[in-house]
Design a protein around this motif. Structure first.
Motif, PDB file in Angstrom:
ATOM      1  N   SER A  44       0.827  -1.328  -0.071  1.00 13.94           N
ATOM      2  CA  SER A  44       0.282   0.037   0.161  1.00 13.94           C
ATOM      3  C   SER A  44       0.785   1.232   0.011  1.00 13.94           C
ATOM      4  N   ALA A  45       2.360   1.214  -0.155  1.00 17.18           N
ATOM      5  CA  ALA A  45       3.158   2.264   0.036  1.00 17.18           C
ATOM      6  C   ALA A  45       3.029   2.937  -1.471  1.00 17.18           C
ATOM      7  N   LYS A  46       3.079   4.284  -1.219  1.00 18.47           N
ATOM      8  CA  LYS A  46       2.826   4.909  -2.685  1.00 18.47           C
ATOM      9  C   LYS A  46       3.755   6.281  -2.525  1.00 18.47           C
ATOM     10  N   ARG A  47       4.271   6.685  -3.766  1.00 21.55           N
ATOM     11  CA  ARG A  47       5.216   8.030  -3.893  1.00 21.55           C
ATOM     12  C   ARG A  47       4.231   9.166  -4.511  1.00 21.55           C
ATOM     13  N   TYR A  48       4.459  10.210  -3.846  1.00 20.48           N
ATOM     14  CA  TYR A  48       4.098  11.558  -4.466  1.00 20.48           C
ATOM     15  C   TYR A  48       4.669  12.450  -4.470  1.00 20.48           C
ATOM     16  N   GLU A  49       4.608  13.594  -5.196  1.00 19.54           N
ATOM     17  CA  GLU A  49       5.480  14.555  -5.314  1.00 19.54           C
ATOM     18  C   GLU A  49       4.843  16.082  -5.031  1.00 19.54           C
ATOM     19  N   ALA A  50       5.776  16.818  -4.313  1.00 17.63           N
ATOM     20  CA  ALA A  50       5.245  18.254  -4.209  1.00 17.63           C
ATOM     21  C   ALA A  50       6.318  19.256  -4.644  1.00 17.63           C
ATOM     22  N   PRO A  51       6.015  19.802  -5.891  1.00 19.59           N
ATOM     23  CA  PRO A  51       6.986  20.814  -6.591  1.00 19.59           C
ATOM     24  C   PRO A  51       6.894  22.048  -5.716  1.00 19.59           C
ATOM     25  N   PHE A  52       8.059  22.892  -5.757  1.00 19.38           N
ATOM     26  CA  PHE A  52       8.152  24.401  -5.267  1.00 19.38           C
ATOM     27  C   PHE A  52       9.280  24.798  -5.888  1.00 19.38           C
ATOM     28  N   SER A  53       9.490  26.097  -5.799  1.00 24.11           N
ATOM     29  CA  SER A  53      10.592  26.896  -6.181  1.00 24.11           C
ATOM     30  C   SER A  53      11.161  28.095  -5.231  1.00 24.11           C
ATOM     31  N   VAL A  54      12.467  28.328  -5.316  1.00 20.48           N
ATOM     32  CA  VAL A  54      12.961  29.400  -4.360  1.00 20.48           C
ATOM     33  C   VAL A  54      13.723  30.363  -5.274  1.00 20.48           C
ATOM     34  N   SER A  55      14.150  31.160  -4.724  1.00 19.68           N
ATOM     35  CA  SER A  55      14.514  32.530  -5.406  1.00 19.68           C
ATOM     36  C   SER A  55      16.308  32.271  -5.477  1.00 19.68           C
ATOM     37  N   TYR A  56      16.695  32.968  -6.527  1.00 26.60           N
ATOM     38  CA  TYR A  56      17.995  32.697  -6.840  1.00 26.60           C
ATOM     39  C   TYR A  56      19.072  33.223  -5.937  1.00 26.60           C
TER      40      TYR A  56
ATOM     41  N   GLY B 109       1.566  10.340   8.794  1.00 28.38           N
ATOM     42  CA  GLY B 109       1.111   9.401   7.752  1.00 28.38           C
ATOM     43  C   GLY B 109       2.385   9.586   6.823  1.00 28.38           C
ATOM     44  N   ILE B 110       3.376  10.220   6.730  1.00 31.82           N
ATOM     45  CA  ILE B 110       4.635  10.298   5.964  1.00 31.82           C
ATOM     46  C   ILE B 110       5.396   9.246   6.320  1.00 31.82           C
ATOM     47  N   LEU B 111       5.826   8.178   5.588  1.00 31.84           N
ATOM     48  CA  LEU B 111       6.553   7.102   5.835  1.00 31.84           C
ATOM     49  C   LEU B 111       8.290   7.839   5.953  1.00 31.84           C
ATOM     50  N   LYS B 112       8.823   7.205   7.149  1.00 35.87           N
ATOM     51  CA  LYS B 112       9.982   7.738   7.614  1.00 35.87           C
ATOM     52  C   LYS B 112      11.270   6.535   7.362  1.00 35.87           C
ATOM     53  N   ASP B 113      10.779   5.308   7.511  1.00 32.42           N
ATOM     54  CA  ASP B 113      11.961   4.181   7.691  1.00 32.42           C
ATOM     55  C   ASP B 113      12.588   3.831   6.428  1.00 32.42           C
ATOM     56  N   ASP B 114      11.897   2.824   5.710  1.00 38.14           N
ATOM     57  CA  ASP B 114      12.212   2.556   4.288  1.00 38.14           C
ATOM     58  C   ASP B 114      12.059   3.667   3.124  1.00 38.14           C
ATOM     59  N   HIS B 115      11.061   4.205   3.234  1.00 45.70           N
ATOM     60  CA  HIS B 115      10.822   5.284   2.275  1.00 45.70           C
ATOM     61  C   HIS B 115      10.811   6.774   2.918  1.00 45.70           C
ATOM     62  N   ARG B 116      11.896   7.428   3.181  1.00 42.57           N
ATOM     63  CA  ARG B 116      12.006   8.850   3.684  1.00 42.57           C
ATOM     64  C   ARG B 116      11.768   9.629   2.710  1.00 42.57           C
ATOM     65  N   PRO B 117      11.453  10.862   3.351  1.00 45.55           N
ATOM     66  CA  PRO B 117      11.136  12.196   2.219  1.00 45.55           C
ATOM     67  C   PRO B 117      12.537  12.672   1.418  1.00 45.55           C
TER      68      PRO B 117
ATOM     69  N   PHE C  63       7.899  12.039  -1.294  1.00 46.53           N
ATOM     70  CA  PHE C  63       7.445  11.391  -0.207  1.00 46.53           C
ATOM     71  C   PHE C  63       6.491  10.031  -0.546  1.00 46.53           C
ATOM     72  N   TRP C  64       6.399   9.062   0.500  1.00 47.92           N
ATOM     73  CA  TRP C  64       5.784   7.867   0.680  1.00 47.92           C
ATOM     74  C   TRP C  64       4.763   7.951   1.594  1.00 47.92           C
ATOM     75  N   VAL C  65       3.704   7.439   1.349  1.00 46.13           N
ATOM     76  CA  VAL C  65       2.642   7.356   2.237  1.00 46.13           C
ATOM     77  C   VAL C  65       1.766   5.839   2.024  1.00 46.13           C
ATOM     78  N   ASN C  66       1.090   5.559   3.041  1.00 47.61           N
ATOM     79  CA  ASN C  66       0.208   4.267   2.943  1.00 47.61           C
ATOM     80  C   ASN C  66      -1.148   4.846   2.419  1.00 47.61           C
ATOM     81  N   GLY C  67      -1.525   4.455   1.317  1.00 48.96           N
ATOM     82  CA  GLY C  67      -2.899   5.102   1.020  1.00 48.96           C
ATOM     83  C   GLY C  67      -2.763   5.972  -0.143  1.00 48.96           C
ATOM     84  N   LEU C  68      -3.863   6.533  -0.394  1.00 48.57           N
ATOM     85  CA  LEU C  68      -4.122   7.032  -1.724  1.00 48.57           C
ATOM     86  C   LEU C  68      -4.123   8.933  -1.203  1.00 48.57           C
ATOM     87  N   ASP C  69      -3.545   9.498  -2.236  1.00 48.85           N
ATOM     88  CA  ASP C  69      -3.710  10.992  -1.902  1.00 48.85           C
ATOM     89  C   ASP C  69      -4.723  11.746  -2.371  1.00 48.85           C
TER      90      ASP C  69
END
Length: 436
Positions: free
Chosen positions: A332-344, A364-372, A390-396
């Motif tokens: 049930s572990a699934k990976r998702y992405e959160a894009p962002f930007s910072v200034s130069y 809810g964020i997995l920390k052991d086998d699937h760290r952010p 990041f990885w979570v158990n379940g659907l986003d």
């Protein structure tokens, strides 16, 4: 007029026979002795049943806190205690019948009394003991009338008349008795089939097995139960099973050509249950765009429930012939992405460690086998692009909004660290200067 006079003559003949029989009973010492034995048997059965019922109740009744199988069996026996009185009356009357037949050589009156006591037992069974609505209805319209006919001594005559009365359906002939017998047996078999199916489904549901295997076992038991009930009913009615097999083969060929899609969906449903590729509770997405959680699997289709509450019926064949993404299968572990930007102007070496530590604290964020993992993705027009995996158990989606929570944490963390999230901007260069 002749027909009416003949009917009146037959009725008068029956009345004369009944009067002669009643007069013979009233004037016969043997009849009076049998009436006396019936009364004695009845009152004796009432007295004995009262004492016996009290003794059995105190002996059989289990403690109120016991719920095991033996306690349930004892409570089941207590239901039938109201039958003690008519059964005892029948037994005592049988003893009296042996006495009267040995003394007078006759026992017609007391035999009638025995049948009446059986009729009382049938009424008590229907009115007091039976609680199931179907069984109570069947007893009221079948058991009690049959017991009444038996008490009057005309059950054999009625049965013979119904056996001789035939009904035709094309070239097939049925006796009225076989139809009545089939209707009664069919009702009982259907009730028993439903009851057995419920019991077996409850038993299978408690076993430790995959949901797909559990569903397949329940369907197999259901088909076996009702298939056996149908064959038994045909045998009771008197239908030749060989003829039925030929007719079933012809119908099967017709259905095979006319209902190919239904047959294909049924076979596909069996394959799905056997392989377990998709089962109840899985979140799936098909090539056609249908996506949702499987809430029910029928013989024809799977019912998907979307996150906005809509139900979609997807034919079972689509799960076999098209590509299906099962988000709930193989872990049930699934990976998702959160894009962002910072200034130069930002020291980008500080960003990954800062963001991963902050996001790892979210529930809810997995920390052991699937760290952010915060990755540098590129240098954009307005800022430096990052993405947090990041990885979570379940659907986003639905009740879980993991990406939204992660973006909130990223925003607050960058603000607290004084790191600017850039606005989109463009540099415009005007060659030759501004016009005068």
């Amino acid at each position: 007029m002749d027909g009416q006079s003949e009917l009146v003559t037959q009725a008068m003949g029956y009345l004369n026979q009944a009067w002669d029989l009643a007069a013979g009973w009233l004037l016969s010492p043997a009849a009076w002795s049998q009436f006396a034995i019936l009364l004695v048997a009845y009152f004796l059965a009432v007295l004995v049943s009262r004492r016996l019922t009290r003794a059995l109740v105190s002996l059989i009744t289990p403690p109120a806190d016991q719920t095991h199988l033996i306690a349930k069996g004892r409570r089941f026996i207590l239901i039938f205690l109201p039958l003690i009185m008519p059964v005892l009356a029948y037994a005592f009357t049988g003893i009296g019948e042996q006495i009267t037949r040995s003394l007078f050589g006759s026992g017609a009156v007391i035999a009638f009394g025995k049948r009446v006591f059986l009729f009382f037992a049938a009424r008590i069974l229907v009115q007091t003991i039976l609680q199931d609505p179907f069984l109570k209805l069947l007893g009221r319209f079948v058991l009690v009338p049959v017991a009444g006919l038996y008490a009057l001594g005309i059950l054999d005559e009625v049965s013979t008349y119904l056996e001789e009365l035939t009904l035709g359906l094309g070239n097939i002939r049925f006796s009225a008795m076989s139809l009545v017998r089939g209707a009664i047996a069919g009702s009982i078999l259907i009730w028993l089939g439903n009851w057995s199916n419920r019991q077996s489904a409850d038993y299978i549901g408690k076993q430790e097995m995959r949901p797909a295997t559990r569903e397949l076992a329940a369907k197999a038991v259901e088909i076996a139960i009702f298939g056996a009930a149908f064959l038994l009913l045909m045998n009771i009615i008197g239908v030749d099973l060989g003829t039925l097999a030929v007719l079933g083969g012809a119908i099967g060929v017709g259905l095979g050509f006319g209902l190919q899609k239904i047959a294909s969906n049924f076979i596909s449903g069996v394959i799905l249950l056997l392989e377990g590729q998709a089962t109840v509770g899985d979140y799936v997405e098909l090539d056609g765009g249908e996506a949702g959680t499987i809430v029910k699997m029928t013989a024809r289709a799977a019912i998907l429930e979307t996150f906005d509450g809509k139900w979609i019926a997807v034919p079972n064949e689509d799960f076999i012939t098209t590509r299906v993404i099962n988000y709930s299968d193989a872990g049930s572990a699934k990976r998702y992405e959160a894009p962002f930007s910072v200034s130069y102007d930002t020291d980008i070496n500080l960003v990954p460690d800062l963001i991963t530590k902050a996001v790892a604290k979210l529930p809810g964020i997995l920390k052991d086998d699937h760290r952010p993992d915060c990755e540098l993705r590129g240098f954009g027009d307005s800022g430096i692009d990052f993405a947090l995996e990041f990885w979570v158990n379940g659907l986003d989606d639905g009740k879980n909004k993991y990406t939204s929570d992660v973006l909130f944490v990223i925003w607050n963390t960058l603000k607290d660290a004084g790191i600017e999230i850039p606005y989109p901007h463009r540099v415009v260069e005007i060659k030759g200067g501004f016009p005068q």
